[in-house]
Design a protein around this motif. Structure first.
Motif, PDB file in Angstrom:
ATOM      1  N   ALA A 117     104.359 -31.741  34.721  1.00 34.61           N
ATOM      2  CA  ALA A 117     105.008 -30.407  34.116  1.00 34.61           C
ATOM      3  C   ALA A 117     106.442 -30.806  33.699  1.00 34.61           C
ATOM      4  O   ALA A 117     106.964 -30.311  32.524  1.00 34.61           O
ATOM      5  CB  ALA A 117     105.042 -29.365  35.138  1.00 34.61           C
ATOM      6  N   VAL A 118     107.161 -31.428  34.601  1.00 31.77           N
ATOM      7  CA  VAL A 118     108.730 -31.819  34.128  1.00 31.77           C
ATOM      8  C   VAL A 118     108.512 -32.886  33.166  1.00 31.77           C
ATOM      9  O   VAL A 118     109.512 -32.767  32.356  1.00 31.77           O
ATOM     10  CB  VAL A 118     109.151 -32.703  35.457  1.00 31.77           C
ATOM     11  CG1 VAL A 118     110.316 -33.210  35.244  1.00 31.77           C
ATOM     12  CG2 VAL A 118     109.272 -31.680  36.752  1.00 31.77           C
ATOM     13  N   LYS A 119     107.648 -33.745  32.944  1.00 31.68           N
ATOM     14  CA  LYS A 119     107.649 -34.841  31.877  1.00 31.68           C
ATOM     15  C   LYS A 119     107.463 -33.830  30.630  1.00 31.68           C
ATOM     16  O   LYS A 119     108.176 -34.361  29.547  1.00 31.68           O
ATOM     17  CB  LYS A 119     106.369 -35.482  31.999  1.00 31.68           C
ATOM     18  CG  LYS A 119     106.542 -36.802  32.999  1.00 31.68           C
ATOM     19  CD  LYS A 119     105.279 -37.410  33.368  1.00 31.68           C
ATOM     20  CE  LYS A 119     104.381 -38.072  32.250  1.00 31.68           C
ATOM     21  NZ  LYS A 119     103.360 -38.874  32.509  1.00 31.68           N
ATOM     22  N   ILE A 120     106.375 -32.954  30.756  1.00 33.07           N
ATOM     23  CA  ILE A 120     106.379 -32.063  29.455  1.00 33.07           C
ATOM     24  C   ILE A 120     107.369 -31.217  29.083  1.00 33.07           C
ATOM     25  O   ILE A 120     107.893 -31.218  27.876  1.00 33.07           O
ATOM     26  CB  ILE A 120     105.062 -31.111  29.547  1.00 33.07           C
ATOM     27  CG1 ILE A 120     103.647 -32.061  29.726  1.00 33.07           C
ATOM     28  CG2 ILE A 120     104.823 -30.033  28.332  1.00 33.07           C
ATOM     29  CD1 ILE A 120     102.625 -31.474  30.459  1.00 33.07           C
ATOM     30  N   GLY A 126     114.197 -31.958  25.230  1.00 30.01           N
ATOM     31  CA  GLY A 126     115.077 -33.105  25.226  1.00 30.01           C
ATOM     32  C   GLY A 126     116.013 -32.930  26.209  1.00 30.01           C
ATOM     33  O   GLY A 126     117.167 -33.673  26.118  1.00 30.01           O
ATOM     34  N   ARG A 127     115.970 -32.285  27.325  1.00 30.28           N
ATOM     35  CA  ARG A 127     116.860 -31.995  28.348  1.00 30.28           C
ATOM     36  C   ARG A 127     116.267 -32.767  29.527  1.00 30.28           C
ATOM     37  O   ARG A 127     115.303 -32.726  29.995  1.00 30.28           O
ATOM     38  CB  ARG A 127     117.147 -30.508  28.536  1.00 30.28           C
ATOM     39  CG  ARG A 127     117.655 -29.802  27.275  1.00 30.28           C
ATOM     40  CD  ARG A 127     117.788 -28.259  27.621  1.00 30.28           C
ATOM     41  NE  ARG A 127     118.244 -27.541  26.771  1.00 30.28           N
ATOM     42  CZ  ARG A 127     118.332 -26.244  26.703  1.00 30.28           C
ATOM     43  NH1 ARG A 127     118.196 -25.514  27.736  1.00 30.28           N
ATOM     44  NH2 ARG A 127     118.878 -25.670  25.756  1.00 30.28           N
ATOM     45  N   PRO A 128     117.288 -33.183  30.323  1.00 27.91           N
ATOM     46  CA  PRO A 128     116.860 -33.937  31.670  1.00 27.91           C
ATOM     47  C   PRO A 128     116.752 -33.201  32.803  1.00 27.91           C
ATOM     48  O   PRO A 128     115.946 -33.386  33.844  1.00 27.91           O
ATOM     49  CB  PRO A 128     117.897 -35.180  31.890  1.00 27.91           C
ATOM     50  CG  PRO A 128     119.198 -34.404  31.398  1.00 27.91           C
ATOM     51  CD  PRO A 128     118.813 -33.292  30.348  1.00 27.91           C
ATOM     52  N   ALA A 287     104.174 -31.591  23.040  1.00 24.97           N
ATOM     53  CA  ALA A 287     105.263 -32.181  22.622  1.00 24.97           C
ATOM     54  C   ALA A 287     105.490 -33.666  22.795  1.00 24.97           C
ATOM     55  O   ALA A 287     106.225 -34.421  22.038  1.00 24.97           O
ATOM     56  CB  ALA A 287     106.331 -31.655  23.677  1.00 24.97           C
ATOM     57  N   SER A 288     104.715 -34.343  23.783  1.00 23.41           N
ATOM     58  CA  SER A 288     104.850 -35.878  24.028  1.00 23.41           C
ATOM     59  C   SER A 288     103.728 -36.500  23.019  1.00 23.41           C
ATOM     60  O   SER A 288     102.654 -36.030  22.604  1.00 23.41           O
ATOM     61  CB  SER A 288     104.723 -36.085  25.376  1.00 23.41           C
ATOM     62  OG  SER A 288     103.489 -35.806  26.025  1.00 23.41           O
TER      63      SER A 288
END
Length: 424
Positions: A117-120, A126-128, A287-288
């Motif tokens: 979920a964090v990766k997505i 585009g934010r960390p 998105a990825s």
């Protein structure tokens, strides 16, 4: 083998950090009962930590897994996909209340679901940075350890945690954290540490699991949704423990009417088979790039068969209504104890996600972790598996199968009452 023989093997060969402190080994189980290697019977109020909402070995799940074993056990769905994976994705996309058309990825565990979920969220924004909450529990992988709102025992021995994880207070009025204070803490984190233009997601459990079974107020969830919308931050809801009927709805977030951008789920999704899911709005989930999400065993054929059977059982056996009824039964008994015992306080429930606190003083609400541990140990001696949780280690939580028979439920509750009588 006997319990004694198995304990000797555990002592010699199982890593201390992974070894259970329990000395009884499960041999077989049925619905809400377990028998150990020596033939002793236990009533199960833990459900594998919320994994068995429809009970041990539900016959429809067992039949589905056996049928799948006769067809194919593994291909790796990225190498050669199979019907079960896409059917689970289809079913979840219609069940999960995220914004817009939903898409799905499957994984093996709650921690894997949160990691993905964090990766997505990062890929989509585009934010960390991510912001989590005090008392939250999200897993034991490195990033999810950093996300957890509690150090011991999850982070204690493992060195520096990954950065870009920031914390805000979770609203628990009973322990002095109001909704307004929680919002102020979140806004301060955005102002002083995380930065709104650098924050990909705000992640929270709608009902804290390990943190104490505290439901987030609907107004708090609505305010979080508004903050996320204003700042372009994604709202990720972790339903690993609260999902699949535990709160009287399929997912706890449904009680609020708030629609998140992404949700994670696992535990009771497949009645004991290892599977989890990330479900989100389609443009976020896409998105990825190709082959950026997944793993060798993710969404295995047998686990998918179990998950589809679980969803059928929910439709056919009125599990959500049974969850609500179970919560009412539990709360009625807890309220009796609260009136009777000076140590029982703060009875609460959302559906069958029910709990109470043990305190040394109701006026000061002083947590009594020692009594809580003693109650769980005494209950185990009397044949009842009971779990505690909470930031202060003083919450007794209830995760028995929703399908538990009334006589077994009452027997277990009578054991707790007897233990309370002997301890206080």
């Amino acid at each position: 083998m006997s319990n004694a023989e198995l304990n000797e093997l555990k002592r010699k060969y199982v890593a201390n950090g992974a070894a259970s402190p329990a000395t009884a080994f499960a041999d077989h189980a049925e619905n809400a009962e377990i028998w150990d290697a020596d033939g002793n019977r236990f009533i199960d109020f833990a459900g594998g930590i919320g994994v068995l909402n429809i009970g041990h070995r539900h016959p429809k799940v067992v039949a589905a897994v056996k049928a799948q074993l006769d067809k194919v056990m593994h291909t790796c769905q990225t190498v050669m996909p199979y019907e079960g994976y896409v059917r689970v994705a289809e079913r979840l996309s219609h069940l999960v209340p995220v914004r817009g058309h939903a898409k799905v990825m499957l994984a093996n565990s709650g921690a894997e679901a949160l990691e993905n979920a964090v990766k997505i969220a990062r890929a989509a924004t585009g934010r960390p940075n991510v912001i989590c909450f005090d008392g939250g529990y999200h897993g034991r992988t490195f990033f999810t350890m950093a996300m957890n709102g509690k150090v011991a025992p999850y982070q204690t021995d493992f060195g520096p945690m990954p950065g870009t994880v920031f914390r805000a207070p979770y609203p628990v009025d009973y322990h002095g954290i109001s909704e307004d204070e929680a919002i102020r803490g979140l806004m301060m984190a955005l102002k002083t540490d995380a930065g709104p233009t650098n924050t990909a997601a705000i992640i929270l459990e709608p009902v804290l699991g390990e943190g104490g079974f505290y439901p987030a107020p609907t107004t708090f969830l609505e305010r979080l949704r508004a903050i996320c919308d204003e700042l372009g931050i994604l709202m990720i809801i972790d339903e690993v423990q609260s999902g699949f009927g535990r709160t009287g709805k399929m997912f706890a977030i449904e009680h609020s009417g708030v629609e998140p951008d992404i949700m994670t789920m696992a535990k009771s999704m497949a009645d004991g088979m290892p599977i989890s899911a990330v479900v989100g709005t389609d443009h976020l989930m896409d998105a990825s790039g190709p082959n950026s999400l997944g793993g060798t065993y993710t969404g295995s054929p047998t686990a998918c068969a179990a998950a589809l059977a679980v969803m059928d059982v929910f439709e056919e056996e009125n599990i959500l209504e049974r969850s609500r009824a179970l919560g009412e039964k539990l709360t009625k008994r807890f309220n009796q104890w609260q009136a009777r015992y000076a140590c029982v306080d703060n009875v609460r429930h959302m559906g069958a996600m029910a709990a109470f606190e043990l305190v040394s003083d109701k006026n000061t609400r002083t947590p009594d972790a020692e009594l809580t541990g003693a109650l769980c140990r005494k209950a185990r001696e009397e044949g009842l598996i009971l779990l505690s949780c909470g930031m202060y280690g003083n919450t007794i939580r209830f995760l028995m199968p929703i399908t538990i028979e009334d006589d077994v439920l009452n027997e277990g509750l009578d054991i707790i009452e007897s233990c309370l009588e002997s301890l206080v």
